[in-house]
Design an enzyme around this catalytic site. Structure first.
Site, PDB file in Angstrom:
ATOM      1  N   ASN A 154       0.799  -1.237   0.000  1.00 55.87           N
ATOM      2  CA  ASN A 154       0.000   0.000   0.000  1.00 55.87           C
ATOM      3  C   ASN A 154       0.821   1.270   0.000  1.00 55.87           C
ATOM      4  O   ASN A 154       0.325   2.332  -0.370  1.00 55.87           O
ATOM      5  CB  ASN A 154      -1.011  -0.024   1.147  1.00 55.87           C
ATOM      6  CG  ASN A 154      -0.341  -0.197   2.493  1.00 55.87           C
ATOM      7  OD1 ASN A 154       0.837  -0.453   2.597  1.00 55.87           O
ATOM      8  ND2 ASN A 154      -1.129  -0.032   3.550  1.00 55.87           N
ATOM      9  N   GLU A 253       4.949  -3.978  12.139  1.00 58.91           N
ATOM     10  CA  GLU A 253       3.879  -2.974  11.979  1.00 58.91           C
ATOM     11  C   GLU A 253       2.728  -3.708  11.310  1.00 58.91           C
ATOM     12  O   GLU A 253       2.812  -4.048  10.131  1.00 58.91           O
ATOM     13  CB  GLU A 253       4.372  -1.822  11.104  1.00 58.91           C
ATOM     14  CG  GLU A 253       5.578  -1.100  11.619  1.00 58.91           C
ATOM     15  CD  GLU A 253       5.265  -0.292  12.862  1.00 58.91           C
ATOM     16  OE1 GLU A 253       6.206   0.230  13.468  1.00 58.91           O
ATOM     17  OE2 GLU A 253       4.078  -0.169  13.208  1.00 58.91           O
ATOM     18  N   CYS A 287      -3.218   1.085   7.109  1.00 62.53           N
ATOM     19  CA  CYS A 287      -3.422   0.421   8.410  1.00 62.53           C
ATOM     20  C   CYS A 287      -3.872   1.409   9.470  1.00 62.53           C
ATOM     21  O   CYS A 287      -4.407   1.018  10.507  1.00 62.53           O
ATOM     22  CB  CYS A 287      -2.150  -0.270   8.838  1.00 62.53           C
ATOM     23  SG  CYS A 287      -0.827   0.905   8.971  1.00 62.53           S
ATOM     24  N   GLU A 459       8.776   2.704  14.336  1.00 57.30           N
ATOM     25  CA  GLU A 459       9.542   3.102  13.150  1.00 57.30           C
ATOM     26  C   GLU A 459       9.498   4.621  13.027  1.00 57.30           C
ATOM     27  O   GLU A 459       8.561   5.266  13.498  1.00 57.30           O
ATOM     28  CB  GLU A 459       8.935   2.461  11.892  1.00 57.30           C
ATOM     29  CG  GLU A 459       9.076   0.942  11.898  1.00 57.30           C
ATOM     30  CD  GLU A 459       8.708   0.327  10.564  1.00 57.30           C
ATOM     31  OE1 GLU A 459       7.562   0.491  10.117  1.00 57.30           O
ATOM     32  OE2 GLU A 459       9.596  -0.314   9.947  1.00 57.30           O
TER      33      GLU A 459
HETATM   34  N1  LIG Z   1       0.892  -1.412  10.564  1.00 57.26           N
HETATM   35  C1  LIG Z   1       1.275  -0.960   9.386  1.00 57.26           C
HETATM   36  O1  LIG Z   1       2.081  -0.024   9.275  1.00 57.26           O
HETATM   37  C2  LIG Z   1       0.744  -1.594   8.150  1.00 57.26           C
HETATM   38  C3  LIG Z   1      -0.085  -2.710   8.179  1.00 57.26           C
HETATM   39  N2  LIG Z   1      -0.578  -3.237   7.010  1.00 57.26           N
HETATM   40  C4  LIG Z   1      -1.554  -4.334   7.070  1.00 57.26           C
HETATM   41  O2  LIG Z   1      -1.276  -5.311   6.014  1.00 57.26           O
HETATM   42  C5  LIG Z   1      -2.505  -5.724   5.412  1.00 57.26           C
HETATM   43  C6  LIG Z   1      -2.574  -5.341   3.969  1.00 57.26           C
HETATM   44  O3  LIG Z   1      -1.320  -5.374   3.370  1.00 57.26           O
HETATM   45  P1  LIG Z   1      -0.866  -6.710   2.642  1.00 57.26           P
HETATM   46  O4  LIG Z   1       0.345  -6.411   1.820  1.00 57.26           O
HETATM   47  O5  LIG Z   1      -2.017  -7.385   1.963  1.00 57.26           O
HETATM   48  O6  LIG Z   1      -0.416  -7.619   3.850  1.00 57.26           O
HETATM   49  P2  LIG Z   1       0.248  -9.049   3.763  1.00 57.26           P
HETATM   50  O7  LIG Z   1       0.536  -9.362   5.161  1.00 57.26           O
HETATM   51  O8  LIG Z   1      -0.494 -10.040   2.965  1.00 57.26           O
HETATM   52  O9  LIG Z   1       1.626  -8.832   2.941  1.00 57.26           O
HETATM   53  C7  LIG Z   1       2.631  -8.018   3.473  1.00 57.26           C
HETATM   54  C8  LIG Z   1       3.961  -8.517   2.930  1.00 57.26           C
HETATM   55  O10 LIG Z   1       4.170  -9.840   3.408  1.00 57.26           O
HETATM   56  C9  LIG Z   1       4.368 -10.755   2.328  1.00 57.26           C
HETATM   57  N3  LIG Z   1       3.807 -12.023   2.746  1.00 57.26           N
HETATM   58  C10 LIG Z   1       2.554 -12.517   2.535  1.00 57.26           C
HETATM   59  N4  LIG Z   1       2.425 -13.734   3.104  1.00 57.26           N
HETATM   60  C11 LIG Z   1       3.637 -14.023   3.684  1.00 57.26           C
HETATM   61  C12 LIG Z   1       4.156 -15.134   4.425  1.00 57.26           C
HETATM   62  N5  LIG Z   1       3.412 -16.202   4.710  1.00 57.26           N
HETATM   63  N6  LIG Z   1       5.444 -15.068   4.863  1.00 57.26           N
HETATM   64  C13 LIG Z   1       6.214 -13.996   4.587  1.00 57.26           C
HETATM   65  N7  LIG Z   1       5.786 -12.925   3.896  1.00 57.26           N
HETATM   66  C14 LIG Z   1       4.510 -12.945   3.439  1.00 57.26           C
HETATM   67  C15 LIG Z   1       3.696 -10.098   1.154  1.00 57.26           C
HETATM   68  O11 LIG Z   1       4.252 -10.554  -0.064  1.00 57.26           O
HETATM   69  C16 LIG Z   1       4.022  -8.639   1.409  1.00 57.26           C
HETATM   70  O12 LIG Z   1       5.338  -8.376   0.964  1.00 57.26           O
HETATM   71  C17 LIG Z   1      -3.576  -5.060   6.207  1.00 57.26           C
HETATM   72  O13 LIG Z   1      -3.939  -5.862   7.300  1.00 57.26           O
HETATM   73  C18 LIG Z   1      -2.908  -3.789   6.725  1.00 57.26           C
HETATM   74  O14 LIG Z   1      -3.499  -3.250   7.859  1.00 57.26           O
HETATM   75  C19 LIG Z   1      -0.234  -2.785   5.785  1.00 57.26           C
HETATM   76  C20 LIG Z   1       0.621  -1.679   5.732  1.00 57.26           C
HETATM   77  C21 LIG Z   1       1.134  -0.998   6.880  1.00 57.26           C
HETATM   78  O1  LIG Z   2       0.463   1.136   5.505  1.00 59.78           O
HETATM   79  C1  LIG Z   2       0.156   2.045   6.175  1.00 59.78           C
HETATM   80  O2  LIG Z   2      -0.984   2.295   6.513  1.00 59.78           O
HETATM   81  C2  LIG Z   2       1.234   2.981   6.604  1.00 59.78           C
HETATM   82  O3  LIG Z   2       2.047   2.400   7.562  1.00 59.78           O
HETATM   83  C3  LIG Z   2       0.574   4.160   7.202  1.00 59.78           C
HETATM   84  S1  LIG Z   2       1.465   5.571   6.949  1.00 59.78           S
HETATM   85  O4  LIG Z   2       2.696   5.472   7.742  1.00 59.78           O
HETATM   86  O5  LIG Z   2       1.780   5.667   5.504  1.00 59.78           O
HETATM   87  O6  LIG Z   2       0.549   6.594   7.394  1.00 59.78           O
END
Ligand SMILES: NC(=O)C1=CN([C@@H]2O[C@H](COP(=O)(O)OP(=O)(O)OC[C@H]3O[C@@H](n4cnc5c(N)ncnc54)[C@H](O)[C@@H]3O)[C@@H](O)[C@H]2O)C=CC1
Ligand SMILES: O=C(O)[C@H](O)CS(=O)(=O)O
Length: 478
Positions: A154, A253, A287, A459
């Site tokens: 994202n 995160e 997120c 971070e």
């Molecule tokens: N807390 C934060 O800063 C953030 C949290 N998110 C959360 O992530 C989700 C959406 O993003 P997605 O990319 O769909 O998340 P995702 O967890 O499916 O993928 C994130 C990364 O992990 C990799 N991945 C997927 N399955 C894996 C596995 N079994 N082992 C190792 N790596 C793996 C993906 O290829 C990608 O590079 C939402 O729940 C969102 O809230 C997303 C961005 C920021």
């Molecule tokens: O994936 C996200 O939501 C990002 O961590 C949030 S932010 O840092 O771009 O606001």
């Protein structure tokens, strides 16, 4: 593919070289469904080579002077700024977000590099007054070693630089596995890092379709001493379990379920502006996006009317169109999750104020639902889409209880003009970050992170260096 943009490359980047895979996978533009370019689908041998070259590069990179690391980061920052428009175009092509948002992401993502170029000089230790005259007690901070980073789709630049910049500033080498949906931005800025003077092998980008397999290799390698992950809570749990096999230093995160409370003393117009800013960034696929709007009963109808009017003004379409405010969802899984959450809420009694319809392709109408019941899926799970879900609450205590009724604790927001209420509510909310009369809280100087099942560690800010350094205690006998 946009042949004019020479930063678009389908190769991985290992030891300063472009690496083709025997197989490739396509990066798809979510706005059109068309392939942007084929990207190297690396096998285990190539991934293990990235680990080996990172280990070899660390032997010299850890000895570099802080000034050299800082100057390379400053050069890298300047190159990203110089190529802002090409990088923004790549972000939009692979993620779908509106071009204006992509340009803002280049500013935001590059700010982590300029921030940590300076933080490299401030990785302080301590001189601790000794209880015994015969001993001097000090601490020093040292780089952890070879690090691995796994990032989501994202924010194809910001989630990358938020990890790479502190790692390099600390003296670590790092292997990055970007999301398979959006690897192009990471590949582009890795090339710019080399141009900035980063030695080969210090920053490597591996690409592949089988994320689980790649994650297993990185999280169980004894050479990798640090794992930094941003993404869903489910994947975070898997990686945490796998990293336990070698007791790695980890930071996560993860997902969120942010509440956005509007109290009866709030400035309603300001609250609507803040709600739109927080909710519709990246079509709600962040997120920290509010997932639940908790509105005090006395002003519920006024706020519902005002936010519905604001949402109806949002133009949906291809992010390359400068008037577009809401782009597509990232893929079919993202669309299906939004549709499932909306239909579930409607079945359970929610009311449609606007939207609630699939438009075409991966585009979904910006939506406002009123009186969403607490047992709706979207009350407990992250929707990750352009949905404003409104819930009522009576007293301040009810609002805080509802806000905290989740396994997540990343971000929370509230609007009130009562200063004592602001302190009470900010103190009571169970989250790592709180926006008070503010919907845009992300900033490289501030500690970004969550509690409960939203993650571990922080971070950005001065704390971001802690994730890539170890504290060593030295006791001098005199
Ligand atoms: N807390 C934060 O800063 C953030 C949290 N998110 C959360 O992530 C989700 C959406 O993003 P997605 O990319 O769909 O998340 P995702 O967890 O499916 O993928 C994130 C990364 O992990 C990799 N991945 C997927 N399955 C894996 C596995 N079994 N082992 C190792 N790596 C793996 C993906 O290829 C990608 O590079 C939402 O729940 C969102 O809230 C997303 C961005 C920021
Ligand atoms: O994936 C996200 O939501 C990002 O961590 C949030 S932010 O840092 O771009 O606001």
């Amino acid at each position: 593919m946009n042949t004019r943009n020479t930063l678009i490359k389908g190769t991985a980047f290992i030891n300063g070289k472009e690496i083709k895979g025997r197989k490739t996978f396509d990066v798809i533009n979510p706005a059109t469904g068309e392939a942007v370019i084929g990207v190297a689908d690396l096998n285990r041998t190539a991934i293990e080579k990235a680990i080996t070259v990172s280990e070899a590069a660390w032997e010299s990179w850890k000895l570099t002077e802080v000034a050299q690391r800082s100057n390379i980061l400053k050069n890298w920052y300047n190159l990203i700024v110089k190529h802002k428009h090409e990088i923004a175009e790549i972000i939009t092509l692979e993620s779908g977000k509106p071009l204006e948002e992509s340009k803002i992401e280049v500013d935001y993502g590059s700010s982590f590099i300029s921030w940590f170029a300076e933080e490299a000089y401030r990785t302080y230790g301590d001189q601790i007054p000794s209880p015994n005259r015969g001993k001097q007690i000090i601490t020093i901070r040292q780089p952890v070693g070879v690090a691995a980073a796994i990032t989501p789709w994202n924010f194809p630049l910001a989630m990358v630089t938020r990890k790479i910049a502190p790692a390099l500033a600390a003296g670590c080498t790092i292997i990055l596995k970007p999301a398979s949906q959006t690897p192009l931005t990471a590949i582009a800025v890795a090339h710019l890092a080399k141009e900035a003077g980063l030695p080969n092998g210090v920053f490597n980008v591996i690409t592949g379709k089988d994320s689980a397999e790649i994650g297993k290799i990185l999280s169980t390698s004894p050479i990798v001493r640090k794992l930094s992950f941003t993404g869903s809570t489910g994947v975070g749990k898997t990686l945490m379990e796998q990293a336990a096999s070698t007791i790695k230093k980890v930071s996560f995160e993860l997902g969120g379920n942010a509440p956005f409370l509007v109290f009866d003393d709030a400035d309603i117009e300001a609250a609507v502006r803040g709600a739109i800013a927080a909710k519709f960034r990246n079509a709600g696929q962040t997120c920290v996006a509010p997932n639940r709007f908790l509105v005090q009963d006395a002003i519920f109808d006024r706020f519902a009317e005002a936010i519905t009017q604001a949402v109806q003004k949002l133009k949906v379409g291809n992010g390359l169109d400068k008037h577009v405010k809401v782009g597509p969802l990232i893929n079919q899984n993202g669309l299906k999750k939004v549709q499932h959450h909306v239909s579930d809420a409607l079945k359970k009694g929610a009311r449609i104020l606007t939207g609630a319809e699939h438009l075409e392709g991966l585009f979904y109408a910006p939506t406002v639902l009123a009186d969403v019941p607490p047992n709706a899926l979207m009350a407990k799970e992250e929707t990750f889409g352009p949905i404003v879900a409104l819930y009522r609450f009576q007293t301040e205590e009810d609002g805080i209880r509802m806000a905290n009724d989740t396994e997540f604790g990343l971000a929370a927001y509230f609007y009130s003009q009562d200063v004592k209420r602001c302190w009470r509510v900010a103190d009571a909310l169970a989250s790592g970050m709180v926006g008070i009369n503010e919907g845009a809280i992300s900033n490289a100087v501030a500690p970004f992170g969550g509690i409960k099942q939203s993650g571990l560690g922080r971070e950005g800010s001065k704390y971001g260096m802690d994730e890539f350094t170890e504290l060593k205690y030295l006791c001098f006998g005199l």
